[in-house]
Enzyme design. Structure first.
Site: not given
Ligand code: DGL
Length: 275
Positions: A181, A70
């Protein structure tokens, strides 16, 4: 022992998917913190506390390393967690800004990410370090995480949302679109349709998994396989792998409907990986 991979939700499957392809011999614990998704619109204090809980869970579930799959959680909490749990290898995904600037051939680079990641010092510092020619722009796309968590990857609403977010940008000036993301990987086909054809999409999954392999290897923790790691390995062979346990905020997923949904997400990611 397991390799723990986590995200706020389904975005982290992009890293798990790539890791299974390159390291089919390893065991994985995948954790989607769905009780707290999205992270990107929360405060940094909240996200730090969620990440801490997940890492403690990983430690108590026999993980030899943890991947923060993430970008938002990495931006906010990776350094802090590395100091707090110094005995544990912690690898974090970061937007692929450096390779994008290198490959853009002087054209502009657009980095799309969550609001929290865009406002964090870590991403700003990264851009400052690699963007001597001031080519990089940052754009928040919070809505895409919500679409992804609903399983809505291709729809008129997704297209309209992205068209509106890109309306102020002269897209022909850009050479690279950085998917900052992990949830955004599910939308590569729509991004591709909306962008001029010369724009290259880039994300950090492969780089993160390679970094994971380097760290495990340096620490003597990588399970060596007979065959060479191969990014063209066929997902078909891996899809029935019993090497992964899926958790949703600490609860093991055993329900066949939910496991079936995860399989479909992997199938979509496999198609997106080829874009
Ligand atoms: N998948 C996450 C990232 O790579 C964030 C998604 C979220 O906002 O929860 O930043």
């Amino acid at each position: 022992m397991n390799i723990g991979i986590f995200d706020s939700g389904i975005g982290g499957l992009t890293i798990l998917h790539q890791a299974m392809i390159l390291m089919p011999q390893e065991k994985f614990l995948f954790y989607a913190d769905t009780d707290h998704v999205p992270y990107g619109t929360k405060s940094r204090e909240q996200v730090i506390s969620y990440v801490d809980q997940v890492i403690q869970f990983m430690i108590s579930h026999d993980c030899k390393a943890v991947v923060i799959a993430c970008n938002t959680a990495t931006a906010v909490a990776a350094e802090l967690m590395r100091n707090r749990y110094a005995f544990l290898p912690i690898i974090g995904i970061e937007p692929a800004v450096k390779p994008a600037v290198k490959e853009s051939g002087g054209k502009r680079v657009l980095v799309v990410a969550t609001p929290l990641a865009v406002h964090e010092k870590r991403l700003k510092n990264l851009v400052e370090r690699v963007d001597d020619a001031h080519l990089v722009d940052l754009l928040e796309l919070p809505g895409l995480v919500e679409f992804a968590e609903r399983g809505e990857f291709v729809s008129e609403q997704v297209t309209t949302y992205l068209q509106e977010r890109f309306a102020d940008y002269k897209l022909e000036q850009y050479g690279e679109l950085v998917l900052g993301c992990t949830h955004f990987n599910y939308f590569k086909d729509t991004f591709q349709k909306l962008m001029p054809s010369h724009i290259h999409l880039i994300d950090g999954s492969l780089g993160t998994v390679r970094q994971l392999m380097r760290v495990l290897s340096t620490k003597g923790l990588l399970i060596l396989s007979e065959s060479q790691p191969n990014e063209n390995n066929h997902w078909e062979i891996l899809k029935n792998s019993t090497n992964v346990q899926y958790y949703t905020s600490g609860r093991l997923i055993t329900d066949s409907l939910q496991l079936n949904t995860i399989e479909h997400l992997h199938e979509r990611l496999e198609r997106m990986r080829k874009i």
